[in-house]
Write a protein that holds these residues in place. Structure first.
Motif, mmCIF file in Angstrom:
data_model
loop_
_atom_site.group_PDB
_atom_site.id
_atom_site.type_symbol
_atom_site.label_atom_id
_atom_site.label_comp_id
_atom_site.label_asym_id
_atom_site.label_seq_id
_atom_site.Cartn_x
_atom_site.Cartn_y
_atom_site.Cartn_z
ATOM 1 N N LYS A 59 42.965 42.229 31.828
ATOM 2 C CA LYS A 59 42.923 42.493 33.254
ATOM 3 C C LYS A 59 42.098 43.747 33.484
ATOM 4 C CE LYS A 59 45.801 42.710 37.391
ATOM 5 N NZ LYS A 59 45.136 41.549 37.993
ATOM 6 N N TRP A 60 41.274 43.716 34.513
ATOM 7 C CA TRP A 60 40.435 44.848 34.852
ATOM 8 C C TRP A 60 41.093 45.688 35.934
ATOM 9 C CZ3 TRP A 60 35.324 45.470 32.819
ATOM 10 C CH2 TRP A 60 34.929 44.441 31.956
ATOM 11 N N ASN A 61 40.708 46.957 35.976
ATOM 12 C CA ASN A 61 41.159 47.841 37.039
ATOM 13 C C ASN A 61 40.451 47.442 38.337
ATOM 14 O OD1 ASN A 61 41.250 50.227 38.800
ATOM 15 N ND2 ASN A 61 42.125 51.252 37.029
ATOM 16 N N GLU A 62 41.159 47.469 39.439
ATOM 17 C CA GLU A 62 40.568 47.016 40.710
ATOM 18 C C GLU A 62 39.389 47.887 41.141
ATOM 19 O OE1 GLU A 62 43.707 49.383 43.654
ATOM 20 O OE2 GLU A 62 43.687 47.198 43.569
ATOM 21 N N THR A 63 39.287 49.085 40.602
ATOM 22 C CA THR A 63 38.151 49.950 40.953
ATOM 23 C C THR A 63 36.998 49.839 39.964
ATOM 24 O OG1 THR A 63 39.103 51.812 39.735
ATOM 25 C CG2 THR A 63 39.693 51.603 42.062
ATOM 26 N N ASP A 64 37.129 48.989 38.951
ATOM 27 C CA ASP A 64 36.069 48.859 37.954
ATOM 28 C C ASP A 64 34.793 48.286 38.558
ATOM 29 O OD1 ASP A 64 37.153 49.917 35.668
ATOM 30 O OD2 ASP A 64 38.117 48.054 35.069
ATOM 31 N N ARG A 65 33.661 48.782 38.072
ATOM 32 C CA ARG A 65 32.356 48.245 38.459
ATOM 33 C C ARG A 65 31.477 48.157 37.219
ATOM 34 N NH1 ARG A 65 29.767 51.465 43.338
ATOM 35 N NH2 ARG A 65 30.341 53.267 42.050
ATOM 36 N N ILE A 66 30.647 47.142 37.184
ATOM 37 C CA ILE A 66 29.678 46.996 36.109
ATOM 38 C C ILE A 66 28.292 47.322 36.666
ATOM 39 C CG2 ILE A 66 31.037 45.287 34.849
ATOM 40 C CD1 ILE A 66 29.294 43.115 36.044
ATOM 41 N N GLY A 67 27.385 47.700 35.785
ATOM 42 C CA GLY A 67 26.033 48.030 36.198
ATOM 43 C C GLY A 67 25.051 46.975 35.754
ATOM 44 N N GLY A 82 31.273 45.183 41.961
ATOM 45 C CA GLY A 82 32.680 45.541 41.951
ATOM 46 C C GLY A 82 33.572 44.338 41.762
ATOM 47 N N LEU A 83 34.750 44.567 41.196
ATOM 48 C CA LEU A 83 35.710 43.502 40.936
ATOM 49 C C LEU A 83 36.245 42.919 42.240
ATOM 50 C CD1 LEU A 83 37.467 42.071 38.706
ATOM 51 C CD2 LEU A 83 39.194 43.817 39.180
ATOM 52 N N VAL A 84 36.230 41.589 42.334
ATOM 53 C CA VAL A 84 36.796 40.934 43.510
ATOM 54 C C VAL A 84 37.965 40.020 43.133
ATOM 55 C CG1 VAL A 84 34.715 41.043 44.907
ATOM 56 C CG2 VAL A 84 35.036 39.098 43.363
ATOM 57 N N GLU A 85 38.020 39.589 41.882
ATOM 58 C CA GLU A 85 39.121 38.729 41.460
ATOM 59 C C GLU A 85 39.245 38.776 39.946
ATOM 60 O OE1 GLU A 85 40.657 34.061 41.742
ATOM 61 O OE2 GLU A 85 38.766 34.672 42.649
ATOM 62 N N ASP A 86 40.478 38.811 39.479
ATOM 63 C CA ASP A 86 40.713 38.856 38.039
ATOM 64 C C ASP A 86 42.025 38.154 37.737
ATOM 65 O OD1 ASP A 86 40.998 39.434 35.366
ATOM 66 O OD2 ASP A 86 41.636 41.495 35.702
ATOM 67 N N GLU A 87 41.963 37.050 37.017
ATOM 68 C CA GLU A 87 43.174 36.357 36.614
ATOM 69 C C GLU A 87 42.871 35.459 35.436
ATOM 70 O OE1 GLU A 87 43.077 32.566 39.672
ATOM 71 O OE2 GLU A 87 44.278 34.318 40.207
ATOM 72 N N ASN A 88 43.880 35.263 34.603
ATOM 73 C CA ASN A 88 43.779 34.343 33.472
ATOM 74 C C ASN A 88 42.585 34.616 32.564
ATOM 75 O OD1 ASN A 88 46.070 32.954 34.331
ATOM 76 N ND2 ASN A 88 44.858 31.625 35.653
ATOM 77 N N GLY A 89 42.287 35.887 32.378
ATOM 78 C CA GLY A 89 41.238 36.224 31.428
ATOM 79 C C GLY A 89 39.837 36.097 31.958
#
Length: 435
Positions: A59-67, A82-89
């Motif tokens: 699970k990722w942190n809701e504030t995580d961002r990738i470049g 930025g993360l918008v949805e994270d579930e089930n891997g």
């Protein structure tokens, strides 16, 4: 360039299989359109590490961002998603701009605002000397990752598979004697004769390229947000994860700090060979509290201490750091602010001894031996007072000392406390409470 570090709150975050749970390995078009789907390569393991406890879901942190760096947009195309949805891997990130179908994208993690690559497509992050955990047993750290080049799909979506670039030290804290189960592990420090923390640069276009390291710290500490209980045996011990550089590390040592004591570990002298830490690999390190040098923490201490004026002194051809007493006062220093001050706070204390020596020597004593050393070699006092002590000083080769105080109570019982680490540099000094 801005130095950064980040936190991932789930233990399996970087140890996951990265598998999608949707059945055929693809996300529904409605969910993936214009979005970035992210997976993480599973970590390999060494020794007898098992990751079954943590499963395959991260699970990722809701504030995580990738470049993202998009070919054809120039070196300044550092785009955030930025993360918008994270579930089930499976994680979905939304980019700040619309990605052009067919474009080639290079991605890295964590994102840094305003970051531009150095010469050679290098991006720089920092491996900090303190890594935090969301809760005991969680992987909490700093793990720079980069994804191989990927092509934007026709619907503007993108599939990325990140590869961690550092290694992971899996620390098992336990006791072969089954003791210390009433203690709470607060932190674990891993140290080395080599560097562990500092600047870490990697080629965002080539995940397999060796990183460029400018490491300046020789230790890293995992600070647990919620305390962990030592295992009654090694299999039952939770594994605490610390991110370290992917390299061979020599002179390994560790300190486990609980709510009641500090446990010091050093690499066995008969086996001083460097330990190999490889990228995206967990290396298990066993920390048996029963085999460590145990130091009680300063809890319920019957005195307070303070470190005052400090200066260098030449003595017998050696440069020493000196905490000076009242009679060595220089103009401008008040009488009551010079020396190593001990103020008794328990009326049952009838006398005490102040002892200073190399930290390696004091740290090697168990409590009983340290008590004897304090009484035999320390400065004895019967009332609150300032005590002059000498601290070894060697400029760049400074040898850090430690101070211990032994006390005797009215009933004849005695106790010893490690109070300060004192390290010196020419022209100044630094102090910190022994922990």
């Amino acid at each position: 360039m801005k130095a950064i570090w980040f936190l991932i709150p789930a233990a399996a975050a970087l140890l996951a299989t990265g598998c999608d749970k949707s059945g055929d390995g693809t996300a529904p078009a409605s969910a993936a359109q214009g979005l970035i789907r992210v997976a993480v390569e599973p970590a390999a393991t060494e020794t007898r590490v098992t990751l079954d406890t943590y499963g395959a879901v991260y699970k990722w942190n809701e504030t995580d961002r990738i470049g993202l760096f998009v070919e054809g947009m120039g070196g300044g195309s550092n785009i955030a998603a930025g993360l918008v949805e994270d579930e089930n891997g499976t994680a979905y990130f939304k980019p700040d701009v619309v990605l052009t179908p067919g474009a080639t994208v290079h991605a890295y993690y964590p994102y840094t605002d305003g970051l531009t690559p150095d010469a050679g497509n290098l991006l720089t992050v920092t491996l900090p000397d303190v890594q935090t955990a969301e809760y005991a047993g969680q992987l909490a750290p700093v793990m720079p990752m980069v994804a191989p080049a990927a092509t934007v799909n026709e619907d503007g979506s993108l599939d990325l598979r990140f590869q961690p670039l550092c290694s992971i030290a899996g620390l098992r804290v336990w006791s072969s004697e089954g003791t210390y189960s009433d203690e709470q592990v607060l932190s674990v420090r891993l140290g080395s004769s080599d560097m562990l923390a500092g600047s870490y640069s990697f080629d965002y276009t080539n995940p397999d390229a060796a990183p460029v390291m400018d490491l300046t710290g020789s230790e890293v500490t995992l600070q647990l947000t919620n305390a962990a209980v030592p295992g009654s045996d090694k299999p039952s011990a939770s594994m605490l994860f610390v991110v370290v550089p992917a390299m061979e590390l020599g002179g390994l040592n560790a300190t486990v700090t609980t709510d009641k004591a500090a446990y010091a570990f050093t690499q066995k002298s008969e086996d001083p060979v460097p330990v190999g830490f490889r990228a995206n690999t967990v290396h298990s390190i066993s920390l048996d509290l029963s085999s460590a040098v145990r130091t009680k923490l300063l809890t319920g201490v019957p005195f307070t201490v303070a470190v005052y004026d400090y200066a260098n002194r030449e003595a017998d051809g050696t440069t020493w750091g000196t905490i000076r007493s009242d009679y060595e006062r220089e103009p401008g220093f008040p009488w009551d602010e010079i020396g190593y001050g001990v103020t008794l706070t328990d009326t049952d204390v009838v006398r005490y001894w102040v002892y200073c020596d190399l930290i390696a020597d004091i740290g090697a004593f168990n409590d009983e031996a340290l008590l004897e050393a304090c009484i035999a070699k320390g400065t004895e006092r019967t009332e609150s007072d300032t005590v002059p002590i000498m601290v070894r000083e060697g400029g760049p080769g400074s040898k850090t000392c430690a101070v211990a105080v032994a006390v005797e109570f009215k009933d004849g019982t005695r106790a010893v406390y490690r109070t300060h680490k004192i390290g010196s540099m020419r022209g100044g000094a630094h102090y910190n409470v022994w922990d």
